[in-house]
Design a protein around this motif. Structure first.
Motif, PDB file in Angstrom:
ATOM      1  N   PRO A   1       0.807  -1.236   0.000  1.00 24.09           N
ATOM      2  CA  PRO A   1       0.000   0.000   0.000  1.00 24.09           C
ATOM      3  C   PRO A   1       0.831   1.272   0.000  1.00 24.09           C
ATOM      4  CG  PRO A   1      -0.024  -1.033   2.174  1.00 24.09           C
ATOM      5  CD  PRO A   1       0.646  -2.002   1.251  1.00 24.09           C
ATOM      6  N   GLU A   2       2.095   1.186   0.419  1.00 25.68           N
ATOM      7  CA  GLU A   2       2.956   2.374   0.475  1.00 25.68           C
ATOM      8  C   GLU A   2       3.880   2.477  -0.734  1.00 25.68           C
ATOM      9  OE1 GLU A   2       2.565   4.613   2.899  1.00 25.68           O
ATOM     10  OE2 GLU A   2       0.934   3.320   3.614  1.00 25.68           O
ATOM     11  N   LEU A   3       3.534   1.787  -1.816  1.00 28.87           N
ATOM     12  CA  LEU A   3       4.384   1.752  -3.005  1.00 28.87           C
ATOM     13  C   LEU A   3       4.650   3.154  -3.559  1.00 28.87           C
ATOM     14  CD1 LEU A   3       5.729  -0.190  -5.090  1.00 28.87           C
ATOM     15  CD2 LEU A   3       3.627   0.004  -6.430  1.00 28.87           C
ATOM     16  N   LEU A   4       5.931   3.457  -3.800  1.00 32.73           N
ATOM     17  CA  LEU A   4       6.335   4.760  -4.344  1.00 32.73           C
ATOM     18  C   LEU A   4       6.854   4.662  -5.773  1.00 32.73           C
ATOM     19  CD1 LEU A   4       8.213   6.329  -1.281  1.00 32.73           C
ATOM     20  CD2 LEU A   4       5.858   6.743  -2.017  1.00 32.73           C
ATOM     21  N   SER A   5       7.420   3.499  -6.141  1.00 38.00           N
ATOM     22  CA  SER A   5       8.040   3.358  -7.461  1.00 38.00           C
ATOM     23  C   SER A   5       7.607   2.043  -8.099  1.00 38.00           C
ATOM     24  CB  SER A   5       9.563   3.401  -7.338  1.00 38.00           C
ATOM     25  OG  SER A   5      10.191   3.175  -8.582  1.00 38.00           O
ATOM     26  N   LEU A   6       7.155   2.117  -9.358  1.00 39.03           N
ATOM     27  CA  LEU A   6       6.712   0.929 -10.083  1.00 39.03           C
ATOM     28  C   LEU A   6       7.408   0.869 -11.441  1.00 39.03           C
ATOM     29  CD1 LEU A   6       4.831  -1.524 -10.351  1.00 39.03           C
ATOM     30  CD2 LEU A   6       3.082   0.005 -11.262  1.00 39.03           C
ATOM     31  N   ASN A   7       8.060  -0.259 -11.709  1.00 42.99           N
ATOM     32  CA  ASN A   7       8.785  -0.457 -12.960  1.00 42.99           C
ATOM     33  C   ASN A   7       8.038  -1.472 -13.821  1.00 42.99           C
ATOM     34  OD1 ASN A   7      10.561  -0.862 -15.034  1.00 42.99           O
ATOM     35  ND2 ASN A   7      12.334  -1.302 -13.762  1.00 42.99           N
ATOM     36  N   LEU A   8       7.468  -0.999 -14.938  1.00 41.68           N
ATOM     37  CA  LEU A   8       6.759  -1.862 -15.886  1.00 41.68           C
ATOM     38  C   LEU A   8       7.487  -1.913 -17.223  1.00 41.68           C
ATOM     39  CD1 LEU A   8       3.074  -0.764 -15.169  1.00 41.68           C
ATOM     40  CD2 LEU A   8       4.202  -2.845 -14.404  1.00 41.68           C
ATOM     41  N   CYS A   9       8.781  -1.708 -17.182  1.00 39.77           N
ATOM     42  CA  CYS A   9       9.605  -1.691 -18.394  1.00 39.77           C
ATOM     43  C   CYS A   9       9.541  -3.033 -19.120  1.00 39.77           C
ATOM     44  CB  CYS A   9      11.040  -1.351 -17.990  1.00 39.77           C
ATOM     45  SG  CYS A   9      12.279  -1.582 -19.276  1.00 39.77           S
ATOM     46  N   ASN A  10       9.541  -2.950 -20.458  1.00 37.03           N
ATOM     47  CA  ASN A  10       9.690  -4.139 -21.311  1.00 37.03           C
ATOM     48  C   ASN A  10       8.599  -5.181 -21.073  1.00 37.03           C
ATOM     49  OD1 ASN A  10      10.968  -5.534 -23.342  1.00 37.03           O
ATOM     50  ND2 ASN A  10      12.505  -6.470 -22.019  1.00 37.03           N
ATOM     51  N   ASN A  11       7.330  -4.716 -21.070  1.00 42.38           N
ATOM     52  CA  ASN A  11       6.209  -5.636 -20.944  1.00 42.38           C
ATOM     53  C   ASN A  11       5.294  -5.608 -22.170  1.00 42.38           C
ATOM     54  OD1 ASN A  11       5.944  -7.138 -18.239  1.00 42.38           O
ATOM     55  ND2 ASN A  11       6.553  -5.090 -17.580  1.00 42.38           N
ATOM     56  N   LYS A  12       5.768  -4.969 -23.249  1.00 43.70           N
ATOM     57  CA  LYS A  12       5.021  -4.879 -24.512  1.00 43.70           C
ATOM     58  C   LYS A  12       3.642  -4.252 -24.343  1.00 43.70           C
ATOM     59  CE  LYS A  12       7.466  -8.707 -26.742  1.00 43.70           C
ATOM     60  NZ  LYS A  12       7.362  -9.986 -27.485  1.00 43.70           N
ATOM     61  N   LEU A  13       3.545  -3.293 -23.428  1.00 50.70           N
ATOM     62  CA  LEU A  13       2.282  -2.595 -23.214  1.00 50.70           C
ATOM     63  C   LEU A  13       1.992  -1.672 -24.397  1.00 50.70           C
ATOM     64  CD1 LEU A  13       2.720  -1.572 -19.461  1.00 50.70           C
ATOM     65  CD2 LEU A  13       1.282  -3.404 -20.344  1.00 50.70           C
ATOM     66  N   TYR A  14       0.819  -1.823 -25.018  1.00 46.08           N
ATOM     67  CA  TYR A  14       0.430  -0.930 -26.096  1.00 46.08           C
ATOM     68  C   TYR A  14      -0.776  -0.070 -25.718  1.00 46.08           C
ATOM     69  CZ  TYR A  14      -3.073  -4.565 -27.024  1.00 46.08           C
ATOM     70  OH  TYR A  14      -4.099  -5.469 -26.907  1.00 46.08           O
ATOM     71  N   GLN A  15      -1.384  -0.346 -24.567  1.00 43.33           N
ATOM     72  CA  GLN A  15      -2.475   0.471 -24.034  1.00 43.33           C
ATOM     73  C   GLN A  15      -2.436   0.388 -22.501  1.00 43.33           C
ATOM     74  OE1 GLN A  15      -5.101  -1.113 -22.363  1.00 43.33           O
ATOM     75  NE2 GLN A  15      -4.526  -3.212 -22.853  1.00 43.33           N
ATOM     76  N   LEU A  16      -3.033   1.401 -21.855  1.00 41.66           N
ATOM     77  CA  LEU A  16      -2.959   1.497 -20.392  1.00 41.66           C
ATOM     78  C   LEU A  16      -4.346   1.446 -19.753  1.00 41.66           C
ATOM     79  CD1 LEU A  16      -0.213   4.265 -20.008  1.00 41.66           C
ATOM     80  CD2 LEU A  16       0.073   1.783 -19.982  1.00 41.66           C
ATOM     81  N   ASP A  17      -5.324   0.845 -20.431  1.00 46.59           N
ATOM     82  CA  ASP A  17      -6.661   0.737 -19.861  1.00 46.59           C
ATOM     83  C   ASP A  17      -6.643   0.020 -18.515  1.00 46.59           C
ATOM     84  OD1 ASP A  17      -8.025   2.083 -21.855  1.00 46.59           O
ATOM     85  OD2 ASP A  17      -8.248   0.307 -23.091  1.00 46.59           O
ATOM     86  N   GLY A  18      -5.967  -1.125 -18.471  1.00 49.87           N
ATOM     87  CA  GLY A  18      -5.928  -1.890 -17.228  1.00 49.87           C
ATOM     88  C   GLY A  18      -5.186  -1.185 -16.115  1.00 49.87           C
ATOM     89  N   LEU A  19      -4.188  -0.389 -16.479  1.00 48.47           N
ATOM     90  CA  LEU A  19      -3.374   0.305 -15.474  1.00 48.47           C
ATOM     91  C   LEU A  19      -4.104   1.497 -14.861  1.00 48.47           C
ATOM     92  CD1 LEU A  19      -0.547   0.266 -14.155  1.00 48.47           C
ATOM     93  CD2 LEU A  19       0.225   1.802 -15.967  1.00 48.47           C
ATOM     94  N   SER A  20      -5.216   1.920 -15.457  1.00 45.89           N
ATOM     95  CA  SER A  20      -5.903   3.121 -14.970  1.00 45.89           C
ATOM     96  C   SER A  20      -6.359   2.979 -13.517  1.00 45.89           C
ATOM     97  CB  SER A  20      -7.098   3.442 -15.865  1.00 45.89           C
ATOM     98  OG  SER A  20      -8.057   2.399 -15.816  1.00 45.89           O
ATOM     99  N   ASP A  21      -6.587   1.749 -13.066  1.00 43.61           N
ATOM    100  CA  ASP A  21      -7.027   1.538 -11.677  1.00 43.61           C
ATOM    101  C   ASP A  21      -5.917   1.787 -10.664  1.00 43.61           C
ATOM    102  OD1 ASP A  21      -9.610   0.921 -12.354  1.00 43.61           O
ATOM    103  OD2 ASP A  21      -9.260  -1.234 -12.475  1.00 43.61           O
ATOM    104  N   ILE A  22      -4.692   2.012 -11.127  1.00 40.92           N
ATOM    105  CA  ILE A  22      -3.591   2.261 -10.204  1.00 40.92           C
ATOM    106  C   ILE A  22      -3.809   3.541  -9.409  1.00 40.92           C
ATOM    107  CG2 ILE A  22      -2.162   3.604 -11.822  1.00 40.92           C
ATOM    108  CD1 ILE A  22       0.290   2.207 -10.632  1.00 40.92           C
ATOM    109  N   ILE A  23      -4.609   4.453  -9.946  1.00 39.36           N
ATOM    110  CA  ILE A  23      -4.886   5.722  -9.264  1.00 39.36           C
ATOM    111  C   ILE A  23      -5.576   5.455  -7.931  1.00 39.36           C
ATOM    112  CG2 ILE A  23      -6.086   7.929  -9.454  1.00 39.36           C
ATOM    113  CD1 ILE A  23      -5.884   7.547 -12.526  1.00 39.36           C
ATOM    114  N   GLU A  24      -6.463   4.431  -7.885  1.00 42.75           N
ATOM    115  CA  GLU A  24      -7.129   4.068  -6.637  1.00 42.75           C
ATOM    116  C   GLU A  24      -6.338   3.017  -5.853  1.00 42.75           C
ATOM    117  OE1 GLU A  24      -8.952   3.773  -9.650  1.00 42.75           O
ATOM    118  OE2 GLU A  24      -9.712   5.818  -9.454  1.00 42.75           O
TER     119      GLU A  24
END
Length: 562
Positions: A204-227
């Motif tokens: 819950p206290e995460l400050l840094s997230l590395n999603l490098c090199n995962n072939k992401l072409y859209q961020l729809d699923g990642l949008s929930d990271i805000i909550e």
């Protein structure tokens, strides 16, 4: 009975209940026994035989042209008009639509009534469609408990406790996951949803997230990271397949300070570095580093202006708090304006702000050389006849404004010379004018002193700052008296008599550092001297010590290292 044919076909009756007729023949007596069995229509069978109940209970909600709206704003607006609380599942954008799913028939009925009851900023009513649907992808393909547990163990191994950083680069090819034949593809909403669920519960206290090199072409699923992980300050999306900066708008609710995007196709869609920085900072106004490069400090004033910007009853003189707000705003504005990189001013303007510039000469007049650089942008409605230029010279949207300001000559303003007049004040608007002088610091007109008048119309900003909605700049030649008195701050006000005198450049550095940090001049000078007059390093040290001390310094406060 012998005339009965074994292959006799039933007559087609489309609206009757279908029956199965089966015949048994007894060869000895040649007797045919016919049995009939009623069969229900396929529709009823489908509804009764749903294995898990998903098909019957799920509804898809579609908002046409929903791509124009931020997810948080859209969901909050719908929820505020909906009498029943709901949890959106699989929110995503497809083409120009916004879509999500809900699993409740009564809520679906209530949501239908919300259609055309919400208006956007342009007073356009928002349409909402609600239809029966199969279960969303993330529900139908939900990870099994054993897979979730393995993913959790893998993420625990990749978590740095001391730095509160999670490294998920190249997650699909993690040996632990591959060894158990678990395929985690973060482009799939079920995989991203599972990942964010684990982050919410375990980091819950995460400050840094590395999603490098995962072939992401859209961020729809990642949008929930805000909550799920609202405290994230550093996000690494480098070496993915993102083709448009528009995708970043899906996570712009994060208050990022550092972002990595290098290695994505979107990086090559900009004409130059300035346009690239401008577009990214449009999504993340507080960004300090992009692809490892330091950016100029953003324009943010940490004062709740919505609480103090109230109608004034004392002859429009304003309160001391309001006076402090405006002066601090101007100090930060001009410290960034004079820094050489004006992209940090993006956070000071409203998305749809307007800006115009004028000088007291026409192109046909013989004007001083110092003003010739302003001819092309001068918008004098009295003499301007071309209707196209009338619109072209009015800069609209904050990106166009900052790009226009960045093209003007580099300057140094004399903050001690400015005069401020607040001439209109309401709860939601503040109008004030600024008069002063500045000098150009490069080019043929280097050192020449010019005078300016600037009129701002501002509203309370979303980040507790003034937000400029209209900006008008008037530039003229300074009078002999203004030129003589410009930049005449005595050295004694910046240092004690026992210390060596400061050069003009050092005095200007002290002034700028004081305006940006909020410290007194003597403490700003000490901080710069301790860092051998390296402005960038002094700023980094100040920020680091300020964070460690946990203090939000007030203007005039001493250096946090003292």
């Amino acid at each position: 009975m012998r005339d009965v044919h074994k292959d006799q076909q039933l007559r087609h009756t489309p609206y009757s209940i279908r029956c199965d007729r089966r015949m048994k023949w007894h060869s000895e007596d040649e007797i045919c026994i016919t049995t009939w069995r009623k069969r229900k229509p396929p529709e009823r069978k489908m509804r009764q035989n749903t294995q898990d109940g998903y098909t019957r209970n799920w509804f898809k909600v579609t908002i046409p042209n929903g791509i124009k709206y931020d997810k948080s704003w859209l969901m909050n607006s719908i929820q505020s008009h909906c009498s029943a609380p709901f949890t959106p599942v699989d929110f995503h954008y497809i083409q120009n639509r916004a879509c999500f799913f809900i699993q409740d028939a009564s809520t679906a009925s209530v949501l239908k009534d919300v259609s055309y009851k919400i208006c956007d900023d342009e007073n356009r009513k928002i349409c909402i469609f609600v239809n029966h649907s199969t279960a969303p992808y993330s529900v139908k393909n939900k990870l099994k408990p054993s897979q979730m547990e393995m993913l959790k163990l893998t993420m625990n191994k990749r978590y740095n406790v001391s730095q509160q950083a999670l490294d998920l680069q190249n997650l699909r090819f993690d040996p632990d996951l591959m060894g158990r034949d678990i395929d985690i593809i973060l482009n799939r909403r079920n995989c991203m949803a599972a990942t964010l669920k684990i982050i919410e519960r375990n980091f819950p206290e995460l400050l840094s997230l590395n999603l490098c090199n995962n072939k992401l072409y859209q961020l729809d699923g990642l949008s929930d990271i805000i909550e799920k992980a609202p405290k994230v300050k550093t996000l690494n999306l480098s070496k993915n397949k993102l083709e448009s900066a528009w995708e970043l708008g899906k996570v712009k609710g994060l208050k990022l300070e550092e972002l990595w995007l290098e290695g994505n196709p979107l990086c090559s869609t900009f004409s130059d570095q300035s346009a690239y920085v401008s577009a990214i900072r449009d999504c993340f106004p507080k960004l300090l580093r992009l692809d490892g490069r330091e950016l100029s400090a953003p324009m943010i004033v940490d004062i709740d202006s919505s609480e103090i910007m109230k109608p004034c009853k004392e002859n429009f003189t304003g309160s001391e708090t309001l006076k402090h707000l405006v002066l601090q705003f101007l100090q930060q504005y001009y410290s960034i304006y004079d820094s050489g990189d004006r992209q940090g001013l993006l956070g000071a303007y409203h998305d749809e702000a307007c800006f115009s510039l004028a000088i007291p000469f026409d192109a046909e007049d013989s004007a001083p050389n110092s003003l010739r650089k302003y001819f092309e942008d001068s918008r004098n409605m009295k003499t301007l006849k071309d209707p196209y230029l009338k619109g072209e010279l009015l800069r609209h949207t904050k990106r166009d404004i900052v790009d226009s300001l960045s093209a003007l000559p580099k300057t140094q303003h004399d903050l001690s010379s400015i005069l401020v007049d607040m001439w209109c004040q309401t709860k939601w608007m503040l109008c004030f004018s600024v008069n002063g002088v500045f000098k150009e610091v490069e080019g043929q007109s280097q050192g020449s002193v010019l005078a300016f008048t600037r009129t701002f119309i501002a509203t309370p900003g979303s980040s507790f700052s003034l937000c400029i909605v209209n900006d008008e700049l008037f530039v003229r030649d300074a009078s002999p008296q203004e030129t003589q008195s410009a930049f005449s701050i005595p050295v004694s006000t910046l240092s004690s008599s026992s210390e060596p005198s400061l050069s003009q450049e050092q005095q200007e550095m002290v002034q700028a550092f004081s305006a940006q940090s909020g410290m007194k001049l003597e403490w700003s000078q000490k901080c710069l001297q301790d860092n051998e007059w390296n402005y960038t390093r002094a700023g980094q040290v100040f920020t680091m010590l300020q964070v460690r001390s946990g203090n939000q310094l007030t203007p005039g406060a001493p250096c946090p290292c003292s």
